[in-house]
Design a protein around this motif. Structure first.
Motif, PDB file in Angstrom:
ATOM      1  N   GLU A 116       0.793  -1.223   0.000  1.00 24.31           N
ATOM      2  CA  GLU A 116       0.000   0.000   0.000  1.00 24.31           C
ATOM      3  C   GLU A 116       0.830   1.280   0.000  1.00 24.31           C
ATOM      4  N   ARG A 117       2.125   1.161   0.279  1.00 24.63           N
ATOM      5  CA  ARG A 117       2.948   2.374   0.320  1.00 24.63           C
ATOM      6  C   ARG A 117       3.396   2.782  -1.079  1.00 24.63           C
ATOM      7  N   GLY A 118       3.237   1.878  -2.044  1.00 31.90           N
ATOM      8  CA  GLY A 118       3.431   2.240  -3.442  1.00 31.90           C
ATOM      9  C   GLY A 118       4.876   2.369  -3.901  1.00 31.90           C
ATOM     10  N   PHE A 119       5.834   1.813  -3.169  1.00 33.67           N
ATOM     11  CA  PHE A 119       7.244   1.897  -3.599  1.00 33.67           C
ATOM     12  C   PHE A 119       7.572   0.848  -4.666  1.00 33.67           C
ATOM     13  N   ALA A 120       6.882  -0.282  -4.611  1.00 34.04           N
ATOM     14  CA  ALA A 120       7.244  -1.392  -5.499  1.00 34.04           C
ATOM     15  C   ALA A 120       6.406  -1.333  -6.774  1.00 34.04           C
ATOM     16  N   GLU A 157      17.313  12.981 -14.696  1.00 32.24           N
ATOM     17  CA  GLU A 157      18.377  13.138 -13.690  1.00 32.24           C
ATOM     18  C   GLU A 157      18.346  12.040 -12.633  1.00 32.24           C
ATOM     19  N   TYR A 158      17.202  11.836 -12.019  1.00 32.36           N
ATOM     20  CA  TYR A 158      17.122  10.893 -10.902  1.00 32.36           C
ATOM     21  C   TYR A 158      17.008   9.447 -11.385  1.00 32.36           C
ATOM     22  N   GLY A 159      16.340   9.277 -12.550  1.00 30.39           N
ATOM     23  CA  GLY A 159      16.116   7.909 -13.029  1.00 30.39           C
ATOM     24  C   GLY A 159      17.095   7.500 -14.106  1.00 30.39           C
ATOM     25  N   GLU A 160      17.859   8.464 -14.631  1.00 30.96           N
ATOM     26  CA  GLU A 160      18.742   8.199 -15.776  1.00 30.96           C
ATOM     27  C   GLU A 160      17.956   7.467 -16.868  1.00 30.96           C
ATOM     28  N   PHE A 180      -3.812  10.184 -12.512  1.00 27.04           N
ATOM     29  CA  PHE A 180      -3.202   8.927 -12.064  1.00 27.04           C
ATOM     30  C   PHE A 180      -3.474   8.724 -10.577  1.00 27.04           C
ATOM     31  N   THR A 181      -3.855   7.520 -10.206  1.00 24.46           N
ATOM     32  CA  THR A 181      -4.011   7.211  -8.779  1.00 24.46           C
ATOM     33  C   THR A 181      -3.235   5.955  -8.386  1.00 24.46           C
ATOM     34  N   ARG A 182      -3.116   5.005  -9.338  1.00 27.01           N
ATOM     35  CA  ARG A 182      -2.491   3.726  -8.971  1.00 27.01           C
ATOM     36  C   ARG A 182      -1.313   3.391  -9.870  1.00 27.01           C
ATOM     37  N   SER A 183      -0.396   2.601  -9.312  1.00 30.38           N
ATOM     38  CA  SER A 183       0.851   2.299 -10.027  1.00 30.38           C
ATOM     39  C   SER A 183       0.635   1.449 -11.280  1.00 30.38           C
ATOM     40  N   GLY A 184      -0.409   0.601 -11.257  1.00 35.77           N
ATOM     41  CA  GLY A 184      -0.644  -0.302 -12.389  1.00 35.77           C
ATOM     42  C   GLY A 184      -0.778   0.461 -13.704  1.00 35.77           C
ATOM     43  N   ARG A 185      -1.487   1.578 -13.666  1.00 39.98           N
ATOM     44  CA  ARG A 185      -1.707   2.359 -14.890  1.00 39.98           C
ATOM     45  C   ARG A 185      -0.391   2.987 -15.377  1.00 39.98           C
ATOM     46  N   LEU A 186       0.431   3.416 -14.438  1.00 42.18           N
ATOM     47  CA  LEU A 186       1.732   3.990 -14.807  1.00 42.18           C
ATOM     48  C   LEU A 186       2.630   2.914 -15.424  1.00 42.18           C
ATOM     49  N   VAL A 187       2.625   1.743 -14.831  1.00 46.00           N
ATOM     50  CA  VAL A 187       3.469   0.658 -15.356  1.00 46.00           C
ATOM     51  C   VAL A 187       3.027   0.294 -16.783  1.00 46.00           C
ATOM     52  N   GLU A 188       1.716   0.267 -16.993  1.00 49.22           N
ATOM     53  CA  GLU A 188       1.181  -0.011 -18.343  1.00 49.22           C
ATOM     54  C   GLU A 188       1.676   1.025 -19.342  1.00 49.22           C
ATOM     55  N   PHE A 210      10.148   4.757 -11.260  1.00 47.89           N
ATOM     56  CA  PHE A 210       9.773   4.653  -9.848  1.00 47.89           C
ATOM     57  C   PHE A 210      10.858   5.243  -8.952  1.00 47.89           C
ATOM     58  N   GLN A 211      12.120   4.961  -9.291  1.00 45.34           N
ATOM     59  CA  GLN A 211      13.214   5.520  -8.491  1.00 45.34           C
ATOM     60  C   GLN A 211      13.193   7.053  -8.541  1.00 45.34           C
ATOM     61  N   ALA A 212      12.963   7.595  -9.746  1.00 40.31           N
ATOM     62  CA  ALA A 212      12.958   9.045  -9.917  1.00 40.31           C
ATOM     63  C   ALA A 212      11.814   9.678  -9.115  1.00 40.31           C
ATOM     64  N   LEU A 213      10.633   9.067  -9.181  1.00 40.40           N
ATOM     65  CA  LEU A 213       9.487   9.615  -8.440  1.00 40.40           C
ATOM     66  C   LEU A 213       9.741   9.583  -6.937  1.00 40.40           C
ATOM     67  N   ARG A 214      10.307   8.484  -6.475  1.00 41.15           N
ATOM     68  CA  ARG A 214      10.601   8.344  -5.040  1.00 41.15           C
ATOM     69  C   ARG A 214      11.578   9.423  -4.578  1.00 41.15           C
TER      70      ARG A 214
END
Ligand SMILES: C[S@@+](CC[C@H](N)C(=O)[O-])C[C@H]1O[C@@H](n2cnc3c(N)ncnc32)[C@H](O)[C@@H]1O
Length: 320
Positions: A116-120, A157-160, A180-188, A210-214
């Motif tokens: 639920e924390r949305g990092f993965a 920069e952050y995600g290269e 956008f609300t959920r990670s699934g749509r972004l991954v798609e 994901f790394q860049a957003l974090r």
């Protein structure tokens, strides 16, 4: 791929590097990234003289680590703070200086494990990614409100991320239809925007975004930039600052802060360093240290670690 490991990275090496600074009665270590308390536990169990102040911005991490370290009684103190607040944390505890400060940067295995924390990116979850879920903007807010140019910059920069502009353009197009609300749509979306040949060689297509957003959500580099001089300032003579970085931008920032602090203040064209002008700090590690192949094969997170250590050798006021 195996799930995230709970084994602290470079555990024995970190304790060995801290030991000379901590092996005296009444010594204090600040674990600036307490996480699950793995490094802190090793220090508390192996170095009897030491007391640990554990900082984390994540209340959930603090609760878990506090439970784990409860057997150490008043040798352990947990503090909810962002690590660039180290000076205030020490002030509140009535401490003017400490003997060690440890940073093990990035996210913890626990944060990655809690869906639920949305990092993965492997599971569909709310786009949150805040290390402290009680404050600050979420990854969804970044995606839904940032200009395309800012999204491009962050991803590059952050995600290269080579396809930063293309991805940012697609995010702006898609969010106009529905936020956008959920990670699934972004991954798609990432699967659709990153060309198949790049997907085959560049690891999971969502990893870099994901790394860049974090890093943006938690303002990680700006906080680290402030924390380096603050922690160097906080150590006694003989004290050490130990940093484990996992991103080239983090490591570069740590290197620059350490090199600047260990330089003498005399003009470079002077052939010798006059007495009283010797640097107050010395680099303990030459360059950065990496994990051994054996550790990397057991703990994939160790693959990207870069370890740097600095030690105070003179009083702050000693250099004129
Ligand atoms: C890699 S984990 C540390 C793991 C820990 N060394 C262990 O052995 O369990 C990093 C932790 O630092 C915390 N953290 C990251 N950035 C922080 C910051 N700026 N201020 C305070 N805590 C931070 C995260 O919430 C996370 O719990």
């Amino acid at each position: 791929m195996a799930g995230p490991s709970h084994v602290p990275v470079l555990l024995d090496r970190v304790v060995a590097l801290l030991a000379p600074a901590l092996d005296r009665p009444g010594s204090v270590l600040v674990d600036a990234t307490l996480g699950l308390g793995g490094h802190s536990e090793a220090v508390l169990s192996r170095i009897d003289a030491t007391r640990v102040i554990g900082i984390d911005r994540d209340p959930q991490a603090l609760a878990l680590a506090s439970e784990r370290l409860a057997p150490y009684g008043d040798r352990f103190t947990a503090v909810h703070a962002v690590y660039d607040e180290i000076e205030d944390v020490l002030d509140d505890l009535g401490l003017s200086a400490v003997d060690g400060v440890l940073f093990d940067l990035g996210v913890s295995s626990m944060q990655l494990d809690v869906r639920e924390r949305g990092f993965a990116y492997a599971e569909d979850a709310p786009l949150d990614m805040r290390m402290d879920g009680t404050t600050g903007i979420t990854a969804a807010e970044v995606l839904n409100t940032y200009e395309a140019s800012d999204l491009t910059r962050i991803l590059r920069e952050y995600g290269e991320e080579k396809f930063a502009r293309k991805i940012a353009g697609a995010v702006v197009r898609e969010r106009a239809k529905e936020p956008f609300t959920r990670s699934g749509r972004l991954v798609e979306l990432l699967y659709a925007e990153i060309p198949a040949p790049a997907r085959r060689t560049g690891g999971h297509p969502a990893k870099r975004t994901f790394q860049a957003l974090r890093m943006e959500v938690n303002d990680e580099l700006a906080v680290l930039r402030r924390a380096m001089p603050a922690s160097i300032d906080a150590i006694n003579v003989g004290g050490r600052v130990v940093v484990e970085s996992y991103h080239s931008l983090e490591d570069r920032l740590v290197k620059q802060a350490f090199v600047a602090a260990s330089r003498s203040d005399v003009p470079v064209d002077l052939p010798f360093v006059p007495e009283g002008h010797e640097p107050a700090l010395r680099l303990v590690t030459r360059g950065s240290e990496k994990a051994s192949p054996a550790e990397i094969s057991e703990n994939p997170r160790a693959a990207s670690v870069r370890l740097r250590v600095i030690e105070r050798v003179r009083d702050k006021g000693a250099a004129a």
